[in-house]
Design a protein around this motif. Structure first.
Motif, PDB file in Angstrom:
ATOM      1  N   ARG A  14       0.862  -1.192   0.000  1.00 23.07           N
ATOM      2  CA  ARG A  14       0.000   0.000   0.000  1.00 23.07           C
ATOM      3  C   ARG A  14       0.890   1.231   0.000  1.00 23.07           C
ATOM      4  O   ARG A  14       1.818   1.334   0.783  1.00 23.07           O
ATOM      5  CB  ARG A  14      -0.868   0.006   1.257  1.00 23.07           C
ATOM      6  CG  ARG A  14      -1.986  -1.003   1.200  1.00 23.07           C
ATOM      7  CD  ARG A  14      -3.168  -0.527   2.031  1.00 23.07           C
ATOM      8  NE  ARG A  14      -4.261  -1.455   1.892  1.00 23.07           N
ATOM      9  CZ  ARG A  14      -4.771  -2.161   2.890  1.00 23.07           C
ATOM     10  NH1 ARG A  14      -4.268  -2.036   4.106  1.00 23.07           N
ATOM     11  NH2 ARG A  14      -5.784  -2.972   2.704  1.00 23.07           N
ATOM     12  N   VAL A  15       0.573   2.168  -0.885  1.00 20.88           N
ATOM     13  CA  VAL A  15       1.353   3.415  -0.942  1.00 20.88           C
ATOM     14  C   VAL A  15       0.390   4.594  -0.876  1.00 20.88           C
ATOM     15  O   VAL A  15      -0.805   4.466  -1.191  1.00 20.88           O
ATOM     16  CB  VAL A  15       2.177   3.483  -2.248  1.00 20.88           C
ATOM     17  CG1 VAL A  15       3.316   2.493  -2.213  1.00 20.88           C
ATOM     18  CG2 VAL A  15       1.331   3.239  -3.468  1.00 20.88           C
ATOM     19  N   ASP A  16       0.932   5.735  -0.448  1.00 18.37           N
ATOM     20  CA  ASP A  16       0.038   6.894  -0.323  1.00 18.37           C
ATOM     21  C   ASP A  16       0.283   7.940  -1.400  1.00 18.37           C
ATOM     22  O   ASP A  16      -0.308   9.015  -1.374  1.00 18.37           O
ATOM     23  CB  ASP A  16       0.159   7.514   1.083  1.00 18.37           C
ATOM     24  CG  ASP A  16       1.603   7.745   1.461  1.00 18.37           C
ATOM     25  OD1 ASP A  16       2.448   7.773   0.537  1.00 18.37           O
ATOM     26  OD2 ASP A  16       1.886   7.883   2.655  1.00 18.37           O
ATOM     27  N   SER A  17       1.204   7.636  -2.365  1.00 21.48           N
ATOM     28  CA  SER A  17       1.383   8.581  -3.474  1.00 21.48           C
ATOM     29  C   SER A  17       2.002   7.869  -4.670  1.00 21.48           C
ATOM     30  O   SER A  17       2.620   6.817  -4.528  1.00 21.48           O
ATOM     31  CB  SER A  17       2.296   9.744  -3.047  1.00 21.48           C
ATOM     32  OG  SER A  17       3.615   9.263  -2.933  1.00 21.48           O
ATOM     33  N   MET A  18       1.860   8.471  -5.835  1.00 26.19           N
ATOM     34  CA  MET A  18       2.419   7.899  -7.058  1.00 26.19           C
ATOM     35  C   MET A  18       3.948   7.902  -7.008  1.00 26.19           C
ATOM     36  O   MET A  18       4.602   7.076  -7.615  1.00 26.19           O
ATOM     37  CB  MET A  18       1.948   8.685  -8.291  1.00 26.19           C
ATOM     38  CG  MET A  18       0.524   8.393  -8.714  1.00 26.19           C
ATOM     39  SD  MET A  18       0.204   6.644  -8.948  1.00 26.19           S
ATOM     40  CE  MET A  18       1.139   6.312 -10.413  1.00 26.19           C
TER      41      MET A  18
ATOM     42  N   ILE B 114       9.235   2.137  -6.004  1.00 23.84           N
ATOM     43  CA  ILE B 114       9.225   0.664  -6.040  1.00 23.84           C
ATOM     44  C   ILE B 114       9.702   0.175  -7.407  1.00 23.84           C
ATOM     45  O   ILE B 114      10.525  -0.730  -7.515  1.00 23.84           O
ATOM     46  CB  ILE B 114       7.805   0.117  -5.722  1.00 23.84           C
ATOM     47  CG1 ILE B 114       7.462   0.392  -4.269  1.00 23.84           C
ATOM     48  CG2 ILE B 114       7.725  -1.379  -5.996  1.00 23.84           C
ATOM     49  CD1 ILE B 114       6.026   0.087  -3.895  1.00 23.84           C
ATOM     50  N   GLU B 115       9.173   0.810  -8.467  1.00 29.47           N
ATOM     51  CA  GLU B 115       9.579   0.409  -9.827  1.00 29.47           C
ATOM     52  C   GLU B 115      11.074   0.637 -10.025  1.00 29.47           C
ATOM     53  O   GLU B 115      11.766  -0.167 -10.653  1.00 29.47           O
ATOM     54  CB  GLU B 115       8.776   1.179 -10.870  1.00 29.47           C
ATOM     55  CG  GLU B 115       7.351   0.638 -10.987  1.00 29.47           C
ATOM     56  CD  GLU B 115       6.537   1.373 -12.045  1.00 29.47           C
ATOM     57  OE1 GLU B 115       7.029   2.380 -12.573  1.00 29.47           O
ATOM     58  OE2 GLU B 115       5.414   0.927 -12.315  1.00 29.47           O
ATOM     59  N   GLY B 116      11.560   1.749  -9.475  1.00 29.46           N
ATOM     60  CA  GLY B 116      12.994   2.050  -9.581  1.00 29.46           C
ATOM     61  C   GLY B 116      13.822   0.983  -8.876  1.00 29.46           C
ATOM     62  O   GLY B 116      14.861   0.551  -9.389  1.00 29.46           O
ATOM     63  N   ALA B 117      13.361   0.535  -7.691  1.00 32.81           N
ATOM     64  CA  ALA B 117      14.077  -0.507  -6.929  1.00 32.81           C
ATOM     65  C   ALA B 117      14.092  -1.820  -7.707  1.00 32.81           C
ATOM     66  O   ALA B 117      15.103  -2.526  -7.747  1.00 32.81           O
ATOM     67  CB  ALA B 117      13.410  -0.699  -5.564  1.00 32.81           C
ATOM     68  N   GLU B 118      12.949  -2.116  -8.338  1.00 33.71           N
ATOM     69  CA  GLU B 118      12.870  -3.353  -9.146  1.00 33.71           C
ATOM     70  C   GLU B 118      13.868  -3.294 -10.296  1.00 33.71           C
ATOM     71  O   GLU B 118      14.561  -4.274 -10.589  1.00 33.71           O
ATOM     72  CB  GLU B 118      11.450  -3.538  -9.688  1.00 33.71           C
ATOM     73  CG  GLU B 118      10.458  -4.009  -8.644  1.00 33.71           C
ATOM     74  CD  GLU B 118       9.018  -4.035  -9.156  1.00 33.71           C
ATOM     75  OE1 GLU B 118       8.780  -3.517 -10.254  1.00 33.71           O
ATOM     76  OE2 GLU B 118       8.153  -4.573  -8.455  1.00 33.71           O
TER      77      GLU B 118
END
Length: 441
Positions: free
Chosen positions: A166-170, A176-180
């Motif tokens: 769950r995230v509270d902002s885009m 997360i995508e950057g970490a992936e």
């Protein structure tokens, strides 16, 4: 039981005929064990008769090569490739001679490509992988170091069953995508650190890692089928890896040149100068997939027979000649043997005549007339008479160049005798009552 892969039909014909003869003997009150004992004596006599007639040209390379081509043509005569048997016999002999005496047919790859005619089939040294080279990647690599892998190269997701993020902002989603992406970049870097310039993966490679490989000048091939990568690892001398933390323990494959080639309308990847020097690829062309499947089976039979003949180079004439030689020897044994066993030995001799009879029947010839002529010819010393199905007469097999491998003939004889023996030993067959159908109305 059968290691020679050819002669399967002959085994069935001979075993069926032995059982038919045995049934007549059982009805005449001769015990199955007596029949089996007679059959064993007859099989031994038949084998010895063949051993006396074999020809071995292993020392003379030219004659031996001619023998192999004759055997391949005889094997292919009864298959779908009979129209182009000279062409395919030469392909099969060239492929088997590369094995240098090994019977491991894994290093001969067969690729089927619809289109063109069967005559367009060819033999290529090295290994061909049925894949295309990706966009922006090198199309030609010399002195390739190949890492063959079976690993997931899609973007590393949070793969925990039932997990929710769950995230509270885009902005957090982007993090997360950057970490992936960073995780995937690390994995790609580990793979590149092996000092390779070609990466072949069993699974998909997504756009991002493919881009990273292209930037590093590494050729990345994705989704190679498992059979393909197993054979590629075998012929290039590498091993299939799935973890990349210890580069020193991973065995890389090597080849002199990787390039893209065209066959028909398809692009494929060609590995030449592979570590396993005997590796080669036969590319089959043909009108339809069904025809190609049948052609592959036919060619596989020829390759099996040839690889066995290279090891055991004893050769016999074909066209029903070996069966008549065996039948003559078995007949003579029957005359010398006292007691009931002589009936079984005589029956074995009659059963052997079933193969030339079947050859004649299948060619639409008068089998009774031809077999009588053939038997008379074989009473002469050193006869090489057999059935010439083309002219429909008794012909000279040595002049017509019809040859068979001794190993295949021996396997047919022994396998058919064993099969008939096993069935003769069965005293009673008890069958269950069929299950009652339930009316579901």
């Amino acid at each position: 039981m059968m290691k020679s892969a050819d002669g399967t039909t002959s085994v069935v014909v001979l075993a069926g005929e032995l059982l038919r003869e045995a049934e007549k003997l059982v009805n005449s009150k001769i015990h199955p064990m007596t029949i089996i004992s007679g059959y064993r004596m007859a099989a031994e006599a038949a084998r010895n008769a063949l051993l006396e007639k074999v020809v071995d040209n292993k020392q003379d390379a030219e004659k031996f090569n001619a023998d192999l081509i004759k055997i391949a043509m005889t094997t292919l005569s009864s298959k779908i490739l009979s129209q182009d048997k000279e062409h395919f016999a030469k392909l099969a002999v060239d492929a088997v001679m590369r094995l240098k005496g090994s019977t491991n047919l894994e290093s001969i790859q067969i690729i089927k490509k619809p289109g063109g005619s069967l005559k367009d089939s060819f033999l290529d040294e090295g290994f061909i992988l049925d894949k295309k080279i990706g966009v922006g990647q090198p199309k030609r690599i010399e002195n390739a170091k190949i890492l063959v892998a079976n690993t997931a190269m899609d973007t590393d997701k949070v793969k925990i069953y039932g997990a929710r993020v769950r995230v509270d902002s885009m902005a957090k989603v982007a993090e997360i995508e950057g970490a992936e992406k960073e995780k995937m970049r690390e994995k790609v870097q580990k793979i590149i650190n092996h000092g390779i310039n070609c990466f072949v993966n069993r699974q998909l490679i997504y756009n991002f890692p493919e881009e990273l490989f292209a930037d590093s000048g590494v050729l990345a091939i994705e989704h190679a089928d498992f059979d393909g990568i197993e054979r590629l690892a075998l012929v290039t001398g590498g091993e299939i890896a799935s973890t990349f933390d210890n580069p020193e323990s991973v065995k890389l494959g090597h080849c002199k040149l990787i390039e893209e080639i065209m066959i028909g309308e398809d692009k494929l990847i060609h590995f030449s100068g592979v570590q396993m020097g005997q590796a080669c690829t036969i590319v089959l062309r043909g009108a339809s997939p069904h025809m190609l499947d049948e052609a592959e089976r036919s060619l596989h039979d020829a390759l099996c027979v040839l690889s066995q003949t290279v090891n055991d180079s004893r050769v016999l004439l074909g066209g029903g000649w070996p069966e008549m030689v065996m039948a003559k020897a078995v007949d003579e044994l029957a005359r010398r043997t006292p007691g009931k066993r002589s009936h079984a030995i005589e029956a074995f001799s009659r059963a052997l005549a079933a193969i030339p009879t079947t050859i004649a029947d299948n060619a639409g010839l008068d089998s009774a007339e031809l077999i009588a002529q053939l038997r008379a010819e074989h009473q002469k010393e050193e006869s090489s008479a057999g059935i010439d199905v083309i002219s429909g007469l008794v012909g000279n097999m040595a002049e017509l160049g019809i040859s068979e491998s001794f190993k295949v003939k021996q396997a047919v004889l022994l396998s058919a005798t064993e099969a008939a023996e096993m069935i003769l030993r069965v005293d009673e067959i008890i069958t269950c009552a069929p299950r009652q159908r339930e009316d579901r109305m």
